[in-house]
Enzyme design. Sequence first.
Site, PDB file in Angstrom:
ATOM      1  N   LYS A   1       0.806  -1.216   0.000  1.00 21.53           N
ATOM      2  CA  LYS A   1       0.000   0.000   0.000  1.00 21.53           C
ATOM      3  C   LYS A   1       0.844   1.275   0.000  1.00 21.53           C
ATOM      4  CE  LYS A   1      -4.273  -1.788   2.037  1.00 21.53           C
ATOM      5  NZ  LYS A   1      -5.308  -1.572   3.075  1.00 21.53           N
TER       6      LYS A   1
ATOM      7  N   ASP B   1     -10.131   2.818   1.577  1.00 19.93           N
ATOM      8  CA  ASP B   1     -10.324   2.304   2.936  1.00 19.93           C
ATOM      9  C   ASP B   1     -11.088   3.305   3.805  1.00 19.93           C
ATOM     10  OD1 ASP B   1      -9.107  -0.182   2.605  1.00 19.93           O
ATOM     11  OD2 ASP B   1      -7.113   0.613   3.019  1.00 19.93           O
TER      12      ASP B   1
ATOM     13  N   ALA C   1      -2.847   4.249  15.671  1.00 20.41           N
ATOM     14  CA  ALA C   1      -2.234   5.266  14.816  1.00 20.41           C
ATOM     15  C   ALA C   1      -1.487   4.626  13.656  1.00 20.41           C
ATOM     16  CB  ALA C   1      -1.289   6.150  15.636  1.00 20.41           C
TER      17      ALA C   1
ATOM     18  N   GLY D   1      -1.660   2.307   9.806  1.00 18.92           N
ATOM     19  CA  GLY D   1      -2.151   2.636   8.470  1.00 18.92           C
ATOM     20  C   GLY D   1      -3.657   2.719   8.382  1.00 18.92           C
TER      21      GLY D   1
END
Length: 281
Positions: free
Chosen positions: A64, A100, A126, A128
């Site tokens: 990603k 997302d 905290a 991705g």
Amino acid sequence: MKLQVIGDPVLHSKSPLIHGAMLEALGLDIPYTAHVVRRGELSEYLFWARENGVTGFNATMPHKEDLLPLLDEVDPAARTAGAVNTVGLRDGRWMGFNTDGGGAVEALRDGLDIDPAGLTVTLLGAGGAAKAVALALSRAGAERVFVCNRTLSRAEVLCGQDPLGRLAPAAFDADTLSGLAAGSRLLVNCTSLGMEGCPSQFESVSFLDALPRDGAVFDLIYHPAKTELLAQAERRGLKTLNGLPMLVWQAVLALEHFLGRPLDRSAMAAVATNALRGKGI
């Protein structure tokens, strides 16, 4: 036209099932398959995909973030999130998107009848996923999103990347969580705590007692379908939602990018959800 999901590992992915069901419902004979791509092989994959008729793909771990510098263009929201999960070939150029966060917002609206606009939210984690969701909540108009993390500096870095300034870092201790929950209508768990196979669990969920009576808990985890956090929230009479609707909605948004046109999102989400239920998921 071919579509894929890439990652390593990726053969367990639910994306072929979800997208396959939606494409069939649209009457489109477009194959969607899982393709193993190891870390460091992205450049070779992009060349191979173009040569072999792949016009779009979803990306999961570990790609990603690594995709960002390799694409011809990246959507501003994905650039800010620092991650891409959807890539489409348009006019010979690879375009990157992140669905997302948008999927999480749509899941809240559909599954809990909650619009983030004007809300105060307590968000745990905290990493991705937390970053994508927190930034999407900010874009959707949340008044304040408190990003709680055991390592406060990571929360501070995440919040500093919100161009709208609606994110605020916070600690992860019981007193802080309870204090923030008392002023929040929504609590979102973006950590792995409670995930199947995860050795760590919440030391205490007493912060749930502080949520208002009309509060809700959204846990991004969907294995198990009901985490201990959600079970405890239900016992307190709070509304709950697991991560499966987010998985569905991010796929619906991704398919719109692949096809280059808007879809009946609710109808597609229903098709995808029924496909998952048919497999006992």
